[in-house]
Write a protein that holds these residues in place. Structure first.
Motif, short mmCIF file in Angstrom:
data_model
loop_
_atom_site.label_atom_id
_atom_site.label_comp_id
_atom_site.label_asym_id
_atom_site.label_seq_id
_atom_site.Cartn_x
_atom_site.Cartn_y
_atom_site.Cartn_z
N PRO A 112 -43.14 114.95 34.71
CA PRO A 112 -43.09 113.58 34.18
C PRO A 112 -42.50 113.55 32.78
N GLU A 113 -41.93 112.43 32.43
CA GLU A 113 -41.26 112.31 31.14
C GLU A 113 -42.23 112.41 29.96
N ASN A 114 -43.52 112.18 30.19
CA ASN A 114 -44.49 112.25 29.10
C ASN A 114 -45.14 113.63 29.00
N THR A 115 -44.52 114.66 29.58
CA THR A 115 -45.05 116.02 29.46
C THR A 115 -45.10 116.41 27.99
N PRO A 116 -46.27 116.82 27.47
CA PRO A 116 -46.37 117.12 26.03
C PRO A 116 -45.51 118.30 25.62
N VAL A 117 -45.04 118.26 24.39
CA VAL A 117 -44.30 119.39 23.82
C VAL A 117 -45.20 120.62 23.80
N GLY A 118 -44.66 121.76 24.20
CA GLY A 118 -45.43 123.00 24.26
C GLY A 118 -46.00 123.30 25.63
N THR A 119 -45.83 122.40 26.60
CA THR A 119 -46.38 122.60 27.93
C THR A 119 -45.52 123.58 28.73
N PRO A 120 -46.13 124.66 29.31
CA PRO A 120 -45.37 125.53 30.22
C PRO A 120 -45.12 124.77 31.52
N ILE A 121 -43.90 124.83 32.03
CA ILE A 121 -43.57 124.06 33.24
C ILE A 121 -43.05 124.93 34.37
N PHE A 122 -42.64 126.18 34.09
CA PHE A 122 -42.07 127.00 35.16
C PHE A 122 -42.02 128.45 34.70
N ILE A 123 -41.98 129.37 35.67
CA ILE A 123 -41.80 130.80 35.39
C ILE A 123 -40.69 131.34 36.27
N VAL A 124 -39.69 131.94 35.65
CA VAL A 124 -38.66 132.64 36.42
C VAL A 124 -39.03 134.13 36.47
N ASN A 125 -38.57 134.80 37.52
CA ASN A 125 -38.95 136.20 37.70
C ASN A 125 -37.75 137.00 38.16
N ALA A 126 -37.40 138.00 37.39
CA ALA A 126 -36.32 138.92 37.75
C ALA A 126 -36.79 140.34 37.52
N THR A 127 -36.40 141.24 38.39
CA THR A 127 -36.75 142.66 38.24
C THR A 127 -35.49 143.50 38.31
N ASP A 128 -35.60 144.72 37.74
CA ASP A 128 -34.49 145.66 37.73
C ASP A 128 -35.04 147.01 38.15
N PRO A 129 -34.52 147.61 39.23
CA PRO A 129 -35.09 148.87 39.73
C PRO A 129 -34.75 150.09 38.89
N ASP A 130 -33.86 149.94 37.90
CA ASP A 130 -33.54 151.09 37.06
C ASP A 130 -34.73 151.46 36.18
N LEU A 131 -34.67 152.68 35.64
CA LEU A 131 -35.77 153.19 34.81
C LEU A 131 -35.53 152.89 33.34
N GLY A 132 -36.60 152.95 32.57
CA GLY A 132 -36.50 152.85 31.13
C GLY A 132 -35.95 151.52 30.67
#
Length: 390
Positions: A142-162
């Motif tokens: 919604p347009e009235n979502t307060p500033v500072g509110t988490p709204i989503f999480i993206v997820n990426a992985t990399d199989p390389d080491l280190g």
């Protein structure tokens, strides 16, 4: 004496026989590579056909040696030069698919074979870019979502080491309204949103591994859809509403159409109309739904209550889904002027006049008489003043 001779002959023959037997004993070869006791490391980006190591062995009899490799899997990936012991790669390696092998190598002196197993570790290189999961990425807020509110999480992985397998996130280009946690991929609101200004944002998320030499990146789209909230008051349109109406217009005559709209664009609400003030004697009626302002009685401009017109204030109120009024309102004030029509006959200031005249009055004598005619209409065709001479 003969017996002694015979005995000596048998002893000599036995020594020759024993000596001959010892001369035919074979000693087997043995590997001298240290990696048989630890492991052999081969980088996964080693080109096919490359030499990865050389088998080393010794034979105490100095017999010629032949080297080999055993096992179906080992033979698919590795080949050994029989004479030199050079081991070369036959197929590409991929640590992310198979990170180690147990390979059995052999060495033979043509009379016996010795085998030993070695653990081959596939060394990692940064050859994989990060991979985003659970795409496509889309969220509605919604347009009235307060500033500072988490709204989503993206997820990426990399199989390389280190460092090559450590992923950091960013927006490309940066957004003025949203931020993303570089380590956790959490997207938050950093600025107030307004549906009436922008209904959707299309952001590009960049996931980059932290390899120092050759970092790899992957992009993904994030659609943020803004939903409308009833946060805007209505406004009147087609202003101003000032207008005129003729006196004695019949009741029901439409004076004006009042129109207001909800400024919230997502799901605009209906408007209810009411008169706030200025409706003397309830002479006007305002339809609650349509906004039609109509005459509710007879207008007479000569009536002191109506002669100066009206200053009318009306209000538009947004209606909830159940048609009850909300707190979102707007008001406007305008003039209604009553236009005169010639609907009144002139009137004398008296119903009869009398005057006394002496018989000696001469022609042209001004009579001591004042006759006045009044017309209540705005524009009177009658002059008034002293009566003309008789």
């Amino acid at each position: 004496m003969g017996c002694h001779v015979a005995t000596s002959c048998h002893v000599a023959w036995l020594l020759v026989l024993i000596s001959g037997c010892w001369g035919q004993v074979n000693r087997l070869p043995f590997f001298t590579n240290h990696f048989f006791d630890t492991y052999l490391l081969i980088s996964e980006d080693t080109p096919v056909g490359s030499s990865v190591t050389q088998l080393l062995a010794r034979d105490m009899d100095n017999d010629p040696l032949v080297f080999g490799v055993s096992g179906e899997e080992a033979s698919r990936f590795f080949a050994v030069e029989p004479d030199t012991g050079v081991v070369w790669l036959r197929q590409p390696l991929d640590r992310e698919t198979k990170s180690e092998f147990t390979v059995e190598f052999s060495v033979s002196d043509h009379q016996g074979v010795i085998t030993r197993k070695v653990n081959i570790q596939v060394g990692d290189v940064n050859d994989n870019a990060p991979t985003f999961h659970n795409q496509p990425y889309s969220v509605r807020i919604p347009e009235n979502t307060p500033v500072g509110t988490p709204i989503f999480i993206v997820n990426a992985t990399d199989p390389d080491l280190g460092a090559g397998g450590s992923v950091l996130y960013s927006f490309q280009p940066p957004s003025q309204f949203f931020a993303i946690d570089s380590a956790r991929g959490i997207v938050t609101v950093i600025r107030e949103l307004d549906y009436e200004t922008t209904q959707a944002y299309q952001l590009t998320v960049n996931a980059t591994d932290q390899d120092k030499t050759r970092p790899l990146s992957t992009l993904a789209n994030l659609a943020i859809i803004i939903t409308d909230v009833q946060d805007m008051d209505p406004i009147f349109i087609n202003l101003p509403y000032s207008t005129n109406i003729y006196e004695h217009s019949p009741p029901g005559t439409t004076v004006r159409i009042i129109t207001a709209i909800d400024q919230d664009k997502g799901r605009p609400r209906g408007i209810g109309y009411t008169i706030v003030s200025g409706n003397t004697n309830s002479i006007f009626a305002l339809d609650y739904i349509s906004g039609a302002l109509t005459l509710n009685g007879l207008l007479d401009r000569e009536n002191p209550l109506y002669s100066h017109g009206f200053i009318l204030t009306v209000k538009g109120t947004e209606l909830n889904d159940d048609r009850t009024p909300s707190d979102a309102t707007v008001t406007t004030t305008f003039n209604i002027l009553v236009i005169d029509i010639n609907d009144n006959a002139p009137e004398f200031n008296s119903s009869e006049y009398s005057v006394a005249i002496t018989e000696l009055a001469q022609v042209g004598f001004a009579l001591p008489l004042f006759i006045q005619v009044v017309d209540k209409d705005e524009v009177s065709p009658w002059a008034h003043g002293p009566c003309p001479q008789l």
